[in-house]
Design an enzyme around this catalytic site. Sequence first.
Site, PDB file in Angstrom:
ATOM      1  CD  GLU A 113      35.608  42.847  44.295  1.00  0.00           C
ATOM      2  OE1 GLU A 113      35.452  42.646  45.532  1.00  0.00           O
ATOM      3  OE2 GLU A 113      36.473  42.266  43.615  1.00  0.00           O
ATOM      4  CB  SER A 199      22.392  27.139  32.637  1.00  0.00           C
ATOM      5  OG  SER A 199      22.220  28.284  33.428  1.00  0.00           O
ATOM      6  CG  HIS A 328      33.763  29.225  33.906  1.00  0.00           C
ATOM      7  ND1 HIS A 328      33.613  29.264  32.541  1.00  0.00           N
ATOM      8  CD2 HIS A 328      32.604  28.717  34.401  1.00  0.00           C
ATOM      9  CE1 HIS A 328      32.420  28.795  32.219  1.00  0.00           C
ATOM     10  NE2 HIS A 328      31.779  28.458  33.321  1.00  0.00           N
ATOM     11  CB  SER A 329      31.300  31.585  36.987  1.00  0.00           C
ATOM     12  OG  SER A 329      31.440  30.449  37.839  1.00  0.00           O
TER      13      SER A 329
END
Length: 437
Positions: A113, A199, A328-329
């Site tokens: 959030e 990443s 996923h993100s």
Amino acid sequence: MALRHLCLSFSKRICHHGTCRLPMKFVRHFAQPAACGQSSEENASFPGAKAKYTNTLQLVSPESREPFTVYRVMDREGQVLNTNEEPKLDQEFVNKMYKDMTMLNAMDRILYESQRQGRISFYMTNHGEEATHIGSAAALKPDDLVYGQYREAGVLLWRGFTLDQFMNQCYGNCEDEGKGRQMPVHYGSRELNFVTISSPLSTQMPQAVGSAYAMKRSGSGNCVIVYFGDGAASEGDAYVALNFAATLECPVIFFCRNNGFAISTPTHEQYRGDGVAGRGPAFGITAIRVDGNDVFAVYNATKAACSLAVQQNKPVIIEAMTYRVGHHSTSDDSSAYRSVEEVKLWDSTDQPIARLRKYMEQKGWWNESQEKEWKESTRKQVFKAFSEAEKRPKPNWKEMFSDVYQDMPSHLRSQMREMENHVAKYKDHYPVSAYKS
């Protein structure tokens, strides 16, 4: 010709169980498979493979073998299906499992959030995969080395990474051990033997094998575990790592979180064959497929894999079958490639936290009052760490020039002076006060 016949005859007489005592220069040039105790009529012995001969043409299809079974300890109601498989864990240990899983869940909700509110730049939740983190982490020794992909926050939480450390990293503030140089959720901890996340997919897999090979050479008695997803398993680095580990016999656990999707690509579009565990026999690696929503099954599988890896110096593949409940993100909207109903079904019928809680309630180790008290406590703890991290300044911007070389070379010193002059001249255009002096 006389010498050839003499050597063959001699090798047949002195060779026992395939080990010839004939000088190798003679055996290499003259001995046939039959000379080493092999029957040329039944068994084939080639440098690349050993097998039985057949006189019938048969193309072997992937459907000709049974797929790997999925190992589990509990059903969805928390009932132990085979008491012999129930791990002998005490109440305190199981309570920590549950509390870490729920703490991870609470942290995910608040940080997700916060990204939506623009307070941090990026986030990835772990909803639905909590048992893969905690079950595997609990089975490892603290000094076993961990290579994560990007969805293993629970492993760090189990090892003692604090809420403050999670928040500081996601905010990239002056207390972040990475000095604000990494994206959020790219955690790392030297003290907790957790290699900093990067990443690019699968790059950590060959690195993990290299570390495991070093452990084998040093005789440390530890293993390495490397986490990756079903999508990462399709990268070239994954195949290199598997073959590297098998041929050099390294004590490494390949832990695949098969959650059904590589971002938006479902597994049926990613690979054919028997998933990721099915690759084990092809590479000569021991493998197991486990119910990733069953924390005890994951614990047992990782414990056994760690023991085998350390005692026999051999790699193991664990394929944990689970489901990614979250997006996923924060850069992804999963409703574009799967239905909301599908997600709700998984979250309501096969949720790993709910399954463990049912087990604990049946044991008399947890009740509704404890649940309510713990939920309120986790919420307060997360919010406290969140608010404190948000108030901390960013690292001093000059730190971008440090840690590249042991001694800063002249060209970097020159660039830093140029940057200092620029910031001083246009300080009204930069939030200088937000950075640590």
